[in-house]
Design a protein around this motif. Structure first.
Motif, PDB file in Angstrom:
ATOM      1  N   ARG A  82      26.672  -2.771  35.348  1.00 26.58           N
ATOM      2  CA  ARG A  82      27.687  -3.761  34.951  1.00 26.58           C
ATOM      3  C   ARG A  82      27.415  -5.106  35.636  1.00 26.58           C
ATOM      4  N   ILE A  83      27.115  -5.059  36.921  1.00 29.34           N
ATOM      5  CA  ILE A  83      26.865  -6.305  37.650  1.00 29.34           C
ATOM      6  C   ILE A  83      25.534  -6.923  37.221  1.00 29.34           C
ATOM      7  N   ARG A  84      24.502  -6.109  37.005  1.00 32.91           N
ATOM      8  CA  ARG A  84      23.224  -6.642  36.508  1.00 32.91           C
ATOM      9  C   ARG A  84      23.420  -7.352  35.168  1.00 32.91           C
ATOM     10  N   LYS A  85      24.174  -6.718  34.291  1.00 31.36           N
ATOM     11  CA  LYS A  85      24.394  -7.292  32.956  1.00 31.36           C
ATOM     12  C   LYS A  85      25.148  -8.614  33.058  1.00 31.36           C
ATOM     13  N   LYS A  86      26.188  -8.648  33.836  1.00 30.46           N
ATOM     14  CA  LYS A  86      26.952  -9.895  33.998  1.00 30.46           C
ATOM     15  C   LYS A  86      26.067 -11.001  34.563  1.00 30.46           C
ATOM     16  N   ARG A  87      25.300 -10.680  35.580  1.00 29.80           N
ATOM     17  CA  ARG A  87      24.428 -11.687  36.198  1.00 29.80           C
ATOM     18  C   ARG A  87      23.347 -12.155  35.216  1.00 29.80           C
ATOM     19  N   ALA A  88      22.783 -11.230  34.437  1.00 28.65           N
ATOM     20  CA  ALA A  88      21.741 -11.575  33.470  1.00 28.65           C
ATOM     21  C   ALA A  88      22.283 -12.477  32.362  1.00 28.65           C
ATOM     22  N   GLU A  89      23.551 -12.285  32.013  1.00 28.31           N
ATOM     23  CA  GLU A  89      24.164 -13.065  30.943  1.00 28.31           C
ATOM     24  C   GLU A  89      24.890 -14.299  31.467  1.00 28.31           C
ATOM     25  N   GLY A  90      24.808 -14.543  32.777  1.00 28.08           N
ATOM     26  CA  GLY A  90      25.448 -15.722  33.362  1.00 28.08           C
ATOM     27  C   GLY A  90      26.959 -15.641  33.396  1.00 28.08           C
ATOM     28  N   MET A  91      27.494 -14.429  33.334  1.00 31.13           N
ATOM     29  CA  MET A  91      28.953 -14.249  33.382  1.00 31.13           C
ATOM     30  C   MET A  91      29.403 -14.214  34.841  1.00 31.13           C
ATOM     31  N   PRO A  92      30.568 -14.746  35.122  1.00 31.16           N
ATOM     32  CA  PRO A  92      31.036 -14.735  36.513  1.00 31.16           C
ATOM     33  C   PRO A  92      31.461 -13.333  36.951  1.00 31.16           C
ATOM     34  N   LEU A  93      31.195 -13.044  38.208  1.00 30.67           N
ATOM     35  CA  LEU A  93      31.679 -11.792  38.796  1.00 30.67           C
ATOM     36  C   LEU A  93      33.079 -12.046  39.346  1.00 30.67           C
ATOM     37  N   ASP A  94      33.956 -11.046  39.210  1.00 30.41           N
ATOM     38  CA  ASP A  94      35.280 -11.210  39.810  1.00 30.41           C
ATOM     39  C   ASP A  94      35.161 -11.046  41.327  1.00 30.41           C
ATOM     40  N   ALA A 144      12.840   0.473  16.546  1.00 32.56           N
ATOM     41  CA  ALA A 144      12.711  -0.281  17.799  1.00 32.56           C
ATOM     42  C   ALA A 144      13.151  -1.721  17.594  1.00 32.56           C
ATOM     43  N   ASN A 145      13.923  -2.226  18.548  1.00 27.24           N
ATOM     44  CA  ASN A 145      14.384  -3.608  18.515  1.00 27.24           C
ATOM     45  C   ASN A 145      13.268  -4.502  19.050  1.00 27.24           C
ATOM     46  N   LYS A 146      12.771  -5.380  18.216  1.00 26.20           N
ATOM     47  CA  LYS A 146      11.665  -6.257  18.614  1.00 26.20           C
ATOM     48  C   LYS A 146      12.112  -7.316  19.618  1.00 26.20           C
ATOM     49  N   LYS A 147      13.422  -7.628  19.597  1.00 24.55           N
ATOM     50  CA  LYS A 147      13.952  -8.646  20.486  1.00 24.55           C
ATOM     51  C   LYS A 147      14.197  -8.048  21.860  1.00 24.55           C
ATOM     52  N   LYS A 148      13.589  -8.645  22.860  1.00 25.16           N
ATOM     53  CA  LYS A 148      13.784  -8.147  24.222  1.00 25.16           C
ATOM     54  C   LYS A 148      14.951  -8.862  24.873  1.00 25.16           C
ATOM     55  N   GLY A 149      15.781  -8.083  25.506  1.00 26.88           N
ATOM     56  CA  GLY A 149      16.866  -8.647  26.286  1.00 26.88           C
ATOM     57  C   GLY A 149      16.465  -8.648  27.752  1.00 26.88           C
ATOM     58  N   PRO A 150      17.392  -8.971  28.610  1.00 27.02           N
ATOM     59  CA  PRO A 150      17.076  -8.955  30.037  1.00 27.02           C
ATOM     60  C   PRO A 150      16.810  -7.518  30.504  1.00 27.02           C
ATOM     61  N   ARG A 151      15.939  -7.367  31.464  1.00 27.54           N
ATOM     62  CA  ARG A 151      15.630  -6.048  32.018  1.00 27.54           C
ATOM     63  C   ARG A 151      16.796  -5.631  32.901  1.00 27.54           C
ATOM     64  N   LEU A 152      17.432  -4.540  32.541  1.00 25.29           N
ATOM     65  CA  LEU A 152      18.589  -4.061  33.293  1.00 25.29           C
ATOM     66  C   LEU A 152      18.309  -2.768  34.049  1.00 25.29           C
ATOM     67  N   VAL A 153      17.265  -2.048  33.642  1.00 24.83           N
ATOM     68  CA  VAL A 153      16.962  -0.756  34.246  1.00 24.83           C
ATOM     69  C   VAL A 153      15.488  -0.708  34.631  1.00 24.83           C
ATOM     70  N   ASP A 154      15.239  -0.181  35.807  1.00 28.74           N
ATOM     71  CA  ASP A 154      13.885   0.141  36.245  1.00 28.74           C
ATOM     72  C   ASP A 154      13.901   1.647  36.464  1.00 28.74           C
ATOM     73  N   TRP A 155      13.347   2.394  35.521  1.00 27.20           N
ATOM     74  CA  TRP A 155      13.464   3.850  35.524  1.00 27.20           C
ATOM     75  C   TRP A 155      12.917   4.468  36.804  1.00 27.20           C
ATOM     76  N   GLU A 156      11.916   3.850  37.384  1.00 31.88           N
ATOM     77  CA  GLU A 156      11.351   4.392  38.611  1.00 31.88           C
ATOM     78  C   GLU A 156      12.228   4.045  39.822  1.00 31.88           C
ATOM     79  N   ALA A 157      12.531   2.771  39.992  1.00 34.95           N
ATOM     80  CA  ALA A 157      13.324   2.341  41.150  1.00 34.95           C
ATOM     81  C   ALA A 157      14.772   2.843  41.076  1.00 34.95           C
ATOM     82  N   ASP A 158      15.317   2.954  39.868  1.00 35.35           N
ATOM     83  CA  ASP A 158      16.708   3.378  39.702  1.00 35.35           C
ATOM     84  C   ASP A 158      16.881   4.898  39.655  1.00 35.35           C
TER      85      ASP A 158
END
Length: 172
Positions: A138-150, A80-94
């Motif tokens: 893809r869009i969640r990840k870009k937004r979480a990492e502060g990357m611009p959307l095309d 298990a990775n102890k470092k938490k990244g941004p939450r990208l998936v909500d298993w219930e809502a998604d």
């Protein structure tokens, strides 16, 4: 754990403990962990009770190892990775996005068989591409990492933000 195996038990405290290895149990655990009404102790107890059918047989001193091994199992056999990244998936809502995408990869409706091994479903999940769910991720990840959307992604997000934006959950 070996990624080529499909474990149905885990070695805990020197004893082979059977586990519930079906995909629905894994999703139930992820859903529980996302629930803000459960504190970390309740989540740990829930994890042990949900994944180990014979949880009463696990000695108290082996519970931390049981939790670690269960988390490794849920992560597909990786430590298990102890470092938490941004939450990208909500298993219930998604779920309305995830299930059809997994079904497309699996070539079947996984809901018909809740006993399919978690690692099989996880493999299908990791193979999802060119789906509504992969676009959302893809869009969640870009937004979480502060990357611009095309331009196209910005337009798509504007029309589908309710699929992309994860709702914050609050305790009751």
């Amino acid at each position: 754990m070996n990624a080529y195996d499909m474990p149905t038990s885990l070695m805990v405290g020197g004893v082979e403990q059977p586990i519930r290895s079906g995909w629905r149990v894994a999703i139930d655990i992820f859903t529980m962990y996302a629930d803000p009404d459960f504190d970390s102790e309740m989540k740990a107890v829930g994890l042990v009770k949900m994944i180990y059918p014979n949880w009463r047989d696990i000695p108290p001193e082996a519970i931390p190892e049981a939790i670690e091994k269960a988390c490794e199992f849920l992560d597909g056999g990786k430590k298990a990775n102890k470092k938490k990244g941004p939450r990208l998936v909500d298993w219930e809502a998604d779920a309305p996005l995830i299930v059809p995408a997994v079904n497309a990869v699996a070539g079947m409706d996984i809901r018909r068989d809740p006993g399919i091994h978690w690692w099989t479903v996880l493999g299908w999940y990791m193979s999802i591409e060119n789906s509504l769910f992969s676009s959302v991720l893809r869009i969640r990840k870009k937004r979480a990492e502060g990357m611009p959307l095309d331009k196209q992604e910005k337009d798509w997000y504007r029309h589908n933000h309710e699929l992309v934006d994860l709702k914050s959950r609050y305790t009751k």
